[in-house]
Design a protein around this motif. Structure first.
Motif: not given
Length: 285
Positions: A91-92, A95-96, A98, A102-105, A121
């Motif tokens: 997931l990290v 996120n790079q 996105n 639209d990034k996942i918290d 996702k």
């Protein structure tokens, strides 16, 4: 060298070193892992474009079809917190690429829910990419994150995650993350864990000298990046010879040269590394 071949060689070095050292159970409170590669998400689709403006032919430089290809895997270890942590790091990585909106918290992703969040996702991203592909007529999208188990030495367990992305153009991009878990602390090691902040200036100086020696032939030859822009990579892995810092393509050398690895021998870093992560110090105990 082919990336998969390199990772296989690195994994073999871990295994060989462990056998030679015959590390007893008193030095490790964590059992040896039995790992299994698992596919999390794998989809692909070919999209064919219709001629524009009623024409029944394509110009030479106009694409007639494109491919959407997603592949994500992980490694199951049988240790729940570790398996969840590996997926969290996917997931990290995701996120790079996105957009900020639209990034996942990750702060609100509960432990144990990482896989569900990731799969949802990926399906959302895949559907959006497929829609854009059908609408836009660009060359295609390839997106993969492949996780590989590298090895274990006492309580330190290492994995790699290789990210490959192609969004059209002359070439795609790729980079490798190295995940070093301290099983005793149940945590992913950061640069600051292994090298205290007070010692990082010395670490940077050592890496800079290594970089200059590796990439220049004469004292006056310019490097690809200046000393002012040079930085310590947060991607690193341990080996019997020392600690290795890995830089993505185009960071320290031109893109076509691939990733750059700067190795510091254990003798070079023993005075600046946190003692519990030095192979030479821990072997002497």
């Amino acid at each position: 060298m082919n990336k998969k071949l390199f990772l296989l060689i690195l994994s073999s070095l871990f295994l060989l070193y462990a056998c030679e050292q015959q590390v007893d159970s008193a030095k490790s409170s964590f059992p040896s892992l039995q790992t299994k590669n698992v596919t999390l998400f794998e989809k692909s689709e070919q999209v064919r474009f219709e001629p524009n403006d009623g024409e029944d032919y394509f110009s030479d430089d106009e694409p007639t079809e494109a491919e959407l290809n997603y592949f994500f895997n992980s490694v199951e270890t049988g240790v729940q917190w570790l398996d969840n942590s590996i997926i969290r790091e996917i997931l990290v990585t995701l996120n790079q690429d996105n957009e900020l909106s639209d990034k996942i918290d990750l702060n609100i992703v509960k432990k144990g829910e990482e896989k569900t969040v990731l799969l949802n996702k990926l399906q959302k991203n895949y559907d959006e990419e497929l829609y854009k592909l059908k609408e836009g007529g660009y060359l295609g999208t390839v997106y993969s994150v492949e996780t590989t188990y590298i090895g274990q030495r006492q309580n330190i367990i290492t994995f790699s995650q290789v990210r490959n992305v192609y969004l059209g153009g002359p070439h795609g991009t790729y980079s490798t993350r190295y995940l070093n878990f301290d099983a005793a602390k149940k945590t992913l090691l950061s640069l600051n864990d292994v090298f205290p902040r007070d010692n990082q200036k010395k670490l940077k100086d050592l890496l800079w000298e290594n970089y200059k020696a590796k990439t220049t032939n004469t004292e006056n030859e310019n490097t690809f990046v200046s000393k002012e822009k040079f930085h310590i990579s947060t991607e690193f892995y341990f080996s019997p010879d020392g600690i290795n810092f890995v830089y993505a393509p185009a960071v320290l050398t031109p893109f076509e040269k691939g990733e750059t690895t700067l190795q510091l021998y254990w003798a070079d870093v023993d005075k600046i590394i946190a003692p519990e992560y030095s192979w030479t110090m821990s072997s002497a105990k």
